[in-house]
Scaffold this motif. Sequence first.
Motif, PDB file in Angstrom:
ATOM      1  N   VAL A  41       7.478  -7.600 -15.667  1.00 18.61           N
ATOM      2  CA  VAL A  41       6.242  -8.214 -15.774  1.00 18.61           C
ATOM      3  C   VAL A  41       5.346  -7.392 -14.572  1.00 18.61           C
ATOM      4  O   VAL A  41       5.893  -7.025 -13.714  1.00 18.61           O
ATOM      5  N   THR A  42       3.995  -7.298 -14.907  1.00 13.72           N
ATOM      6  CA  THR A  42       3.205  -6.945 -14.131  1.00 13.72           C
ATOM      7  C   THR A  42       2.210  -8.025 -13.159  1.00 13.72           C
ATOM      8  O   THR A  42       1.996  -8.978 -14.010  1.00 13.72           O
ATOM      9  N   ALA A  43       2.591  -8.318 -12.015  1.00 17.97           N
ATOM     10  CA  ALA A  43       1.993  -9.600 -11.196  1.00 17.97           C
ATOM     11  C   ALA A  43       1.735  -9.236  -9.886  1.00 17.97           C
ATOM     12  O   ALA A  43       2.466  -8.369  -9.313  1.00 17.97           O
ATOM     13  N   LEU A  44       0.643  -9.864  -9.466  1.00 13.56           N
ATOM     14  CA  LEU A  44       0.209  -9.530  -8.038  1.00 13.56           C
ATOM     15  C   LEU A  44       0.089  -7.962  -7.830  1.00 13.56           C
ATOM     16  O   LEU A  44       0.223  -7.676  -6.516  1.00 13.56           O
ATOM     17  N   ASP A 109      10.911  -2.826  -0.497  1.00 10.55           N
ATOM     18  CA  ASP A 109      10.368  -2.398  -1.596  1.00 10.55           C
ATOM     19  C   ASP A 109       9.745  -3.778  -2.478  1.00 10.55           C
ATOM     20  O   ASP A 109       9.377  -3.691  -3.753  1.00 10.55           O
ATOM     21  N   THR A 110      10.287  -4.886  -2.092  1.00 15.43           N
ATOM     22  CA  THR A 110       9.880  -6.184  -2.500  1.00 15.43           C
ATOM     23  C   THR A 110       8.479  -6.584  -2.555  1.00 15.43           C
ATOM     24  O   THR A 110       7.788  -6.191  -1.273  1.00 15.43           O
ATOM     25  N   VAL A 111       7.901  -7.222  -3.358  1.00 17.75           N
ATOM     26  CA  VAL A 111       6.627  -8.132  -3.215  1.00 17.75           C
ATOM     27  C   VAL A 111       6.957  -9.212  -2.597  1.00 17.75           C
ATOM     28  O   VAL A 111       7.479 -10.244  -2.786  1.00 17.75           O
ATOM     29  N   LEU A 112       6.072  -9.184  -1.142  1.00 17.86           N
ATOM     30  CA  LEU A 112       6.406 -10.244  -0.027  1.00 17.86           C
ATOM     31  C   LEU A 112       5.224 -10.983  -0.183  1.00 17.86           C
ATOM     32  O   LEU A 112       3.942 -10.269   0.067  1.00 17.86           O
ATOM     33  N   ILE A 113       5.252 -12.443  -0.301  1.00 21.29           N
ATOM     34  CA  ILE A 113       4.192 -13.237  -0.108  1.00 21.29           C
ATOM     35  C   ILE A 113       4.265 -14.165   1.169  1.00 21.29           C
ATOM     36  O   ILE A 113       5.174 -14.925   1.672  1.00 21.29           O
ATOM     37  N   ALA A 143       0.459 -10.193  -0.689  1.00 18.24           N
ATOM     38  CA  ALA A 143      -0.043 -11.166  -1.205  1.00 18.24           C
ATOM     39  C   ALA A 143       0.079 -12.434   0.043  1.00 18.24           C
ATOM     40  O   ALA A 143       0.977 -12.368   0.871  1.00 18.24           O
ATOM     41  N   ILE A 144      -0.893 -13.254   0.170  1.00 18.11           N
ATOM     42  CA  ILE A 144      -0.609 -14.510   0.879  1.00 18.11           C
ATOM     43  C   ILE A 144      -0.849 -15.548  -0.080  1.00 18.11           C
ATOM     44  O   ILE A 144      -1.736 -15.699  -0.906  1.00 18.11           O
ATOM     45  N   ALA A 145      -0.078 -16.765   0.320  1.00 18.45           N
ATOM     46  CA  ALA A 145      -0.146 -18.044  -0.144  1.00 18.45           C
ATOM     47  C   ALA A 145      -0.897 -19.086   0.655  1.00 18.45           C
ATOM     48  O   ALA A 145      -0.247 -19.035   1.928  1.00 18.45           O
ATOM     49  N   VAL A 146      -1.912 -19.875   0.228  1.00 21.06           N
ATOM     50  CA  VAL A 146      -2.376 -21.143   1.126  1.00 21.06           C
ATOM     51  C   VAL A 146      -1.661 -22.233   0.500  1.00 21.06           C
ATOM     52  O   VAL A 146      -1.955 -22.543  -0.628  1.00 21.06           O
ATOM     53  N   HIS A 147      -0.726 -22.863   1.140  1.00 22.06           N
ATOM     54  CA  HIS A 147      -0.202 -24.074   0.439  1.00 22.06           C
ATOM     55  C   HIS A 147      -0.895 -25.156   0.684  1.00 22.06           C
ATOM     56  O   HIS A 147      -1.688 -25.646   1.825  1.00 22.06           O
ATOM     57  N   SER A 205      -6.273 -15.452  -6.838  1.00 26.40           N
ATOM     58  CA  SER A 205      -5.743 -14.585  -7.600  1.00 26.40           C
ATOM     59  C   SER A 205      -4.601 -15.035  -8.459  1.00 26.40           C
ATOM     60  O   SER A 205      -4.255 -14.335  -9.639  1.00 26.40           O
ATOM     61  N   ALA A 206      -4.181 -16.265  -7.963  1.00 26.09           N
ATOM     62  CA  ALA A 206      -2.817 -16.731  -8.851  1.00 26.09           C
ATOM     63  C   ALA A 206      -2.665 -18.173  -8.352  1.00 26.09           C
ATOM     64  O   ALA A 206      -2.990 -18.529  -7.171  1.00 26.09           O
ATOM     65  N   LEU A 207      -2.071 -19.001  -9.377  1.00 30.84           N
ATOM     66  CA  LEU A 207      -1.903 -20.464  -8.887  1.00 30.84           C
ATOM     67  C   LEU A 207      -0.382 -20.593  -8.815  1.00 30.84           C
ATOM     68  O   LEU A 207       0.241 -20.377  -9.855  1.00 30.84           O
TER      69      LEU A 207
END
Length: 351
Positions: A41-44, A109-113, A143-147, A205-207
Amino acid sequence: MQHLEFALADAQTQRPSPWSDIELVHCALPELALDDVHLGVTALGAQLAAPVVIAGMTGGHPRAEELNRRLARAAQRHGVAMGVGSQRAALERPELAATYSVAREAAPDTVLIANLGIGQVLQAGPDAERMLRACVEMIDADAIAVHLNATEEVVQPEGDHDFAGATAALAAAARALHPLPVIAKETGSGLAPGVVDRLVEAGMSALDVGGRGGTSFAAIEGARAAQIGDDVRARLGDLLADWGIPTPVTTATAARGGVPVIAAGGVRTGVDAAKALALGATMVGVGQPVLQAAVEDPHGAERWLEGFLFELRATMFLTGSCDVAALRRAPRVVLGATRQWLDQLEAAEGR
Protein backbone atom coordinates in the motif's frame (compact mmCIF):
# COMPACT_ATOMS: atom_id res chain seq x y z
CA MET A 1 8.44 0.76 32.66
CA GLN A 2 5.32 0.03 34.75
CA HIS A 3 3.10 0.54 31.71
CA LEU A 4 5.11 -2.02 29.75
CA GLU A 5 4.90 -4.59 32.53
CA PHE A 6 1.15 -4.18 32.90
CA ALA A 7 0.61 -4.35 29.12
CA LEU A 8 2.60 -7.56 28.93
CA ALA A 9 0.56 -8.92 31.84
CA ASP A 10 -2.42 -8.94 29.44
CA ALA A 11 -4.29 -5.84 30.63
CA GLN A 12 -6.86 -6.34 27.90
CA THR A 13 -10.53 -5.45 27.71
CA GLN A 14 -12.65 -8.28 29.06
CA ARG A 15 -15.44 -8.42 26.49
CA PRO A 16 -15.30 -10.89 23.57
CA SER A 17 -13.29 -9.68 20.58
CA PRO A 18 -15.45 -7.33 18.50
CA TRP A 19 -13.81 -8.75 15.37
CA SER A 20 -15.98 -11.86 15.81
CA ASP A 21 -18.93 -9.73 14.63
CA ILE A 22 -17.31 -9.29 11.20
CA GLU A 23 -17.55 -12.15 8.71
CA LEU A 24 -15.84 -12.12 5.33
CA VAL A 25 -17.65 -14.05 2.62
CA HIS A 26 -15.76 -17.07 1.29
CA CYS A 27 -15.01 -17.18 -2.44
CA ALA A 28 -14.78 -20.78 -3.69
CA LEU A 29 -13.41 -19.58 -7.04
CA PRO A 30 -10.71 -17.02 -6.20
CA GLU A 31 -9.35 -16.97 -9.80
CA LEU A 32 -5.86 -16.13 -8.57
CA ALA A 33 -2.86 -17.80 -6.98
CA LEU A 34 -1.94 -17.24 -3.36
CA ASP A 35 1.43 -15.87 -4.52
CA ASP A 36 -0.42 -13.28 -6.62
CA VAL A 37 -1.95 -11.61 -3.56
CA HIS A 38 -0.25 -8.22 -3.18
CA LEU A 39 -0.12 -6.64 0.28
CA GLY A 40 1.60 -3.38 -0.65
CA VAL A 41 0.00 0.00 0.00
CA THR A 42 0.96 3.64 -0.31
CA ALA A 43 0.53 5.43 3.01
CA LEU A 44 2.06 8.39 4.85
CA GLY A 45 3.80 9.39 1.65
CA ALA A 46 5.66 6.10 1.27
CA GLN A 47 5.29 2.66 -0.25
CA LEU A 48 4.90 -0.11 2.33
CA ALA A 49 5.30 -3.82 1.61
CA ALA A 50 2.26 -4.54 3.79
CA PRO A 51 -0.49 -2.41 5.39
CA VAL A 52 0.80 -2.75 8.94
CA VAL A 53 2.07 -0.40 11.63
CA ILE A 54 3.85 -1.74 14.69
CA ALA A 55 2.13 0.44 17.26
CA GLY A 56 4.04 2.99 19.32
CA MET A 57 4.44 1.23 22.64
CA THR A 58 7.75 1.73 24.38
CA GLY A 59 10.75 3.96 25.05
CA GLY A 60 12.18 6.01 27.87
CA HIS A 61 13.60 3.24 30.08
CA PRO A 62 16.65 0.98 29.77
CA ARG A 63 14.72 -2.13 28.72
CA ALA A 64 13.04 -0.24 25.90
CA GLU A 65 16.21 0.25 23.87
CA GLU A 66 16.59 -3.44 23.09
CA LEU A 67 12.84 -3.92 22.56
CA ASN A 68 12.67 -1.04 20.08
CA ARG A 69 15.71 -2.48 18.31
CA ARG A 70 13.95 -5.83 17.93
CA LEU A 71 10.69 -4.27 16.77
CA ALA A 72 12.52 -2.04 14.30
CA ARG A 73 14.39 -5.00 12.84
CA ALA A 74 11.06 -6.73 12.29
CA ALA A 75 9.63 -3.63 10.61
CA GLN A 76 12.67 -3.31 8.37
CA ARG A 77 12.61 -6.97 7.36
CA HIS A 78 8.93 -7.00 6.46
CA GLY A 79 8.62 -3.49 5.01
CA VAL A 80 6.00 -2.23 7.47
CA ALA A 81 5.78 1.00 9.46
CA MET A 82 6.62 1.43 13.13
CA GLY A 83 5.81 3.90 15.86
CA VAL A 84 7.68 4.53 19.10
CA GLY A 85 6.18 5.13 22.51
CA SER A 86 5.57 8.58 23.92
CA GLN A 87 8.80 10.59 23.70
CA ARG A 88 7.95 12.78 26.68
CA ALA A 89 10.54 10.95 28.79
CA ALA A 90 13.39 11.82 26.42
CA LEU A 91 12.30 15.44 26.15
CA GLU A 92 12.58 15.68 29.93
CA ARG A 93 15.71 13.50 30.17
CA PRO A 94 17.77 13.70 26.96
CA GLU A 95 19.96 10.80 28.04
CA LEU A 96 16.98 8.53 27.27
CA ALA A 97 16.85 9.55 23.60
CA ALA A 98 18.82 6.46 22.56
CA THR A 99 15.93 4.23 23.67
CA TYR A 100 13.94 5.77 20.81
CA SER A 101 16.60 6.63 18.20
CA VAL A 102 17.70 3.00 18.14
CA ALA A 103 14.65 2.37 15.95
CA ARG A 104 16.15 4.38 13.07
CA GLU A 105 19.54 2.75 13.56
CA ALA A 106 17.98 -0.71 13.25
CA ALA A 107 15.53 0.24 10.49
CA PRO A 108 17.10 2.77 8.12
CA ASP A 109 14.41 2.32 5.44
CA THR A 110 11.33 1.92 7.61
CA VAL A 111 8.55 4.50 7.91
CA LEU A 112 8.95 5.66 11.51
CA ILE A 113 6.30 7.54 13.46
CA ALA A 114 7.26 9.85 16.34
CA ASN A 115 4.85 10.18 19.26
CA LEU A 116 3.83 12.80 21.82
CA GLY A 117 0.69 13.22 23.89
CA ILE A 118 -1.90 15.94 23.40
CA GLY A 119 -1.43 16.83 27.08
CA GLN A 120 2.20 17.74 26.48
CA VAL A 121 1.29 19.69 23.34
CA LEU A 122 -1.27 21.72 25.29
CA GLN A 123 1.05 22.36 28.22
CA ALA A 124 3.83 23.51 25.87
CA GLY A 125 1.68 26.27 24.41
CA PRO A 126 3.78 28.36 21.99
CA ASP A 127 6.68 25.93 22.49
CA ALA A 128 4.68 23.00 21.10
CA GLU A 129 6.14 23.18 17.60
CA ARG A 130 9.68 22.98 18.96
CA MET A 131 8.80 19.95 21.08
CA LEU A 132 7.13 18.15 18.19
CA ARG A 133 10.07 18.84 15.89
CA ALA A 134 12.45 17.56 18.56
CA CYS A 135 10.50 14.29 18.65
CA VAL A 136 10.71 14.00 14.87
CA GLU A 137 14.43 14.75 14.79
CA MET A 138 15.14 12.33 17.63
CA ILE A 139 14.25 9.33 15.47
CA ASP A 140 14.45 10.91 12.00
CA ALA A 141 10.71 10.27 11.73
CA ASP A 142 8.58 10.24 8.59
CA ALA A 143 5.44 11.27 10.50
CA ILE A 144 4.34 12.14 14.02
CA ALA A 145 1.40 10.87 16.04
CA VAL A 146 -0.22 13.02 18.70
CA HIS A 147 -1.92 10.58 21.02
CA LEU A 148 -5.32 11.27 22.54
CA ASN A 149 -5.61 9.46 25.85
CA ALA A 150 -8.33 11.10 27.92
CA THR A 151 -9.50 7.75 29.34
CA GLU A 152 -6.01 6.89 30.55
CA GLU A 153 -5.38 10.36 31.96
CA VAL A 154 -8.62 10.55 33.93
CA VAL A 155 -7.67 7.34 35.78
CA GLN A 156 -3.94 8.02 36.12
CA PRO A 157 -3.05 9.33 39.58
CA GLU A 158 -0.74 11.97 38.05
CA GLY A 159 -2.83 12.40 34.89
CA ASP A 160 -3.56 15.51 32.83
CA HIS A 161 -7.21 16.46 33.18
CA ASP A 162 -7.43 19.59 31.03
CA PHE A 163 -7.94 18.96 27.30
CA ALA A 164 -9.46 22.39 26.56
CA GLY A 165 -8.17 23.70 23.24
CA ALA A 166 -7.06 20.28 21.99
CA THR A 167 -8.61 20.62 18.52
CA ALA A 168 -7.03 24.03 17.97
CA ALA A 169 -3.65 22.71 19.18
CA LEU A 170 -3.81 19.84 16.68
CA ALA A 171 -4.71 22.23 13.86
CA ALA A 172 -1.78 24.47 14.79
CA ALA A 173 0.56 21.47 14.82
CA ALA A 174 -0.64 20.34 11.39
CA ARG A 175 -0.03 23.81 9.95
CA ALA A 176 3.37 24.23 11.59
CA LEU A 177 4.72 20.81 10.60
CA HIS A 178 3.32 20.68 7.06
CA PRO A 179 4.13 18.76 4.87
CA LEU A 180 5.12 16.23 7.56
CA PRO A 181 2.12 13.93 8.19
CA VAL A 182 0.48 14.49 11.57
CA ILE A 183 -1.60 11.57 12.86
CA ALA A 184 -4.26 11.79 15.56
CA LYS A 185 -3.92 8.59 17.57
CA GLU A 186 -6.49 7.34 20.07
CA THR A 187 -5.17 4.87 22.63
CA GLY A 188 -8.00 2.44 23.26
CA SER A 189 -11.34 4.26 23.36
CA GLY A 190 -11.96 4.97 19.67
CA LEU A 191 -13.00 8.00 17.64
CA ALA A 192 -16.68 8.93 17.38
CA PRO A 193 -17.95 10.25 14.01
CA GLY A 194 -18.21 13.83 15.24
CA VAL A 195 -14.65 13.70 16.56
CA VAL A 196 -13.49 12.31 13.22
CA ASP A 197 -15.05 15.32 11.49
CA ARG A 198 -13.23 17.72 13.82
CA LEU A 199 -9.90 15.95 13.32
CA VAL A 200 -10.23 16.01 9.54
CA GLU A 201 -11.12 19.71 9.64
CA ALA A 202 -8.06 20.28 11.86
CA GLY A 203 -5.86 18.97 9.05
CA MET A 204 -4.86 15.55 10.33
CA SER A 205 -3.07 13.49 7.69
CA ALA A 206 -4.34 10.18 9.09
CA LEU A 207 -6.38 8.83 11.98
CA ASP A 208 -5.27 5.96 14.21
CA VAL A 209 -8.64 5.00 15.65
CA GLY A 210 -7.30 3.04 18.65
CA GLY A 211 -10.63 1.45 19.48
CA ARG A 212 -11.84 -0.75 22.32
CA GLY A 213 -10.86 -4.38 22.05
CA GLY A 214 -7.19 -4.55 22.91
CA THR A 215 -4.97 -3.20 25.69
CA SER A 216 -6.95 -1.20 28.24
CA PHE A 217 -4.93 1.74 29.55
CA ALA A 218 -7.70 2.45 32.03
CA ALA A 219 -7.13 -1.01 33.49
CA ILE A 220 -3.36 -0.41 33.52
CA GLU A 221 -3.73 2.90 35.35
CA GLY A 222 -6.23 1.36 37.74
CA ALA A 223 -3.71 -1.35 38.61
CA ARG A 224 -0.99 1.29 39.13
CA ALA A 225 -3.36 3.25 41.38
CA ALA A 226 -4.10 0.14 43.42
CA GLN A 227 -0.37 -0.37 44.02
CA ILE A 228 -0.10 3.03 45.70
CA GLY A 229 -3.33 2.68 47.66
CA ASP A 230 -5.42 5.08 45.57
CA ASP A 231 -8.68 3.18 45.92
CA VAL A 232 -10.78 5.83 44.13
CA ARG A 233 -8.79 5.66 40.92
CA ALA A 234 -8.32 1.90 41.20
CA ARG A 235 -12.11 1.54 41.21
CA LEU A 236 -12.43 3.98 38.30
CA GLY A 237 -9.90 1.93 36.32
CA ASP A 238 -12.06 -1.17 36.83
CA LEU A 239 -15.22 0.69 35.80
CA LEU A 240 -13.60 2.09 32.64
CA ALA A 241 -11.63 -1.01 31.64
CA ASP A 242 -14.09 -1.65 28.79
CA TRP A 243 -14.87 2.00 28.01
CA GLY A 244 -14.98 3.14 24.43
CA ILE A 245 -16.07 2.44 20.87
CA PRO A 246 -15.25 -1.05 19.53
CA THR A 247 -12.48 -1.01 16.95
CA PRO A 248 -14.56 -2.36 14.03
CA VAL A 249 -17.17 0.35 14.64
CA THR A 250 -14.73 3.24 14.84
CA THR A 251 -12.82 1.87 11.84
CA ALA A 252 -15.91 1.70 9.63
CA THR A 253 -17.15 5.16 10.60
CA ALA A 254 -13.74 6.86 10.46
CA ALA A 255 -13.14 5.42 6.98
CA ARG A 256 -15.85 7.77 5.71
CA GLY A 257 -13.83 10.80 6.81
CA GLY A 258 -11.74 11.00 3.67
CA VAL A 259 -8.27 10.55 5.25
CA PRO A 260 -6.27 7.32 5.75
CA VAL A 261 -7.30 5.24 8.74
CA ILE A 262 -5.14 2.97 10.89
CA ALA A 263 -7.28 0.31 12.57
CA ALA A 264 -5.75 -0.50 15.97
CA GLY A 265 -7.18 -2.09 19.07
CA GLY A 266 -7.40 -5.85 19.44
CA VAL A 267 -5.99 -6.75 16.01
CA ARG A 268 -4.45 -10.08 16.97
CA THR A 269 -4.40 -12.09 13.73
CA GLY A 270 -4.11 -11.64 10.00
CA VAL A 271 -7.81 -12.52 9.78
CA ASP A 272 -8.61 -9.58 12.08
CA ALA A 273 -6.44 -7.40 9.85
CA ALA A 274 -8.31 -8.49 6.73
CA LYS A 275 -11.61 -7.62 8.38
CA ALA A 276 -10.32 -4.16 9.32
CA LEU A 277 -9.11 -3.50 5.77
CA ALA A 278 -12.43 -4.71 4.39
CA LEU A 279 -14.15 -2.12 6.61
CA GLY A 280 -12.11 0.64 4.99
CA ALA A 281 -8.87 0.86 6.95
CA THR A 282 -5.74 1.83 5.05
CA MET A 283 -3.46 0.06 7.54
CA VAL A 284 -3.77 -1.94 10.74
CA GLY A 285 -1.87 -1.36 13.97
CA VAL A 286 -0.52 -4.28 15.99
CA GLY A 287 0.68 -3.93 19.54
CA GLN A 288 0.65 -6.34 22.47
CA PRO A 289 1.23 -9.64 20.61
CA VAL A 290 4.23 -8.41 18.62
CA LEU A 291 5.65 -6.74 21.73
CA GLN A 292 5.23 -10.01 23.65
CA ALA A 293 7.03 -11.86 20.88
CA ALA A 294 9.87 -9.33 20.99
CA VAL A 295 10.22 -9.75 24.75
CA GLU A 296 10.38 -13.52 24.54
CA ASP A 297 12.97 -13.86 21.77
CA PRO A 298 15.44 -11.56 19.94
CA HIS A 299 13.87 -12.56 16.61
CA GLY A 300 10.38 -13.23 17.93
CA ALA A 301 8.84 -10.08 16.46
CA GLU A 302 10.17 -10.93 13.00
CA ARG A 303 8.70 -14.44 13.17
CA TRP A 304 5.39 -13.20 14.58
CA LEU A 305 5.00 -10.68 11.75
CA GLU A 306 5.86 -13.33 9.17
CA GLY A 307 3.00 -15.47 10.43
CA PHE A 308 0.63 -12.52 10.72
CA LEU A 309 1.27 -11.45 7.11
CA PHE A 310 0.79 -15.01 5.87
CA GLU A 311 -2.57 -15.13 7.66
CA LEU A 312 -3.56 -11.85 6.02
CA ARG A 313 -2.51 -13.02 2.56
CA ALA A 314 -4.36 -16.33 2.98
CA THR A 315 -7.55 -14.56 4.10
CA MET A 316 -7.38 -12.21 1.12
CA PHE A 317 -6.93 -15.20 -1.18
CA LEU A 318 -10.04 -16.85 0.28
CA THR A 319 -12.10 -13.74 -0.48
CA GLY A 320 -10.78 -13.57 -4.05
CA SER A 321 -8.94 -10.31 -3.31
CA CYS A 322 -5.70 -9.72 -5.19
CA ASP A 323 -4.83 -6.56 -3.24
CA VAL A 324 -6.08 -4.29 -0.47
CA ALA A 325 -8.26 -2.26 -2.82
CA ALA A 326 -10.02 -5.44 -3.94
CA LEU A 327 -10.46 -6.53 -0.32
CA ARG A 328 -12.34 -3.31 0.42
CA ARG A 329 -14.82 -4.28 -2.31
CA ALA A 330 -15.21 -7.86 -1.06
CA PRO A 331 -18.57 -8.81 0.46
CA ARG A 332 -18.79 -8.93 4.24
CA VAL A 333 -21.43 -9.48 6.89
CA VAL A 334 -21.65 -7.40 10.08
CA LEU A 335 -23.37 -9.09 13.00
CA GLY A 336 -24.28 -8.62 16.66
CA ALA A 337 -23.32 -5.62 18.74
CA THR A 338 -21.23 -4.13 15.93
CA ARG A 339 -24.27 -4.03 13.65
CA GLN A 340 -26.29 -2.36 16.40
CA TRP A 341 -23.55 0.20 17.01
CA LEU A 342 -23.35 1.08 13.32
CA ASP A 343 -27.13 1.23 12.85
CA GLN A 344 -27.65 3.50 15.84
CA LEU A 345 -24.75 5.79 14.99
CA GLU A 346 -26.06 6.12 11.43
CA ALA A 347 -29.55 6.89 12.75
CA ALA A 348 -28.15 9.54 15.08
CA GLU A 349 -26.31 11.14 12.17
CA GLY A 350 -29.41 11.03 9.98
CA ARG A 351 -27.76 8.86 7.35
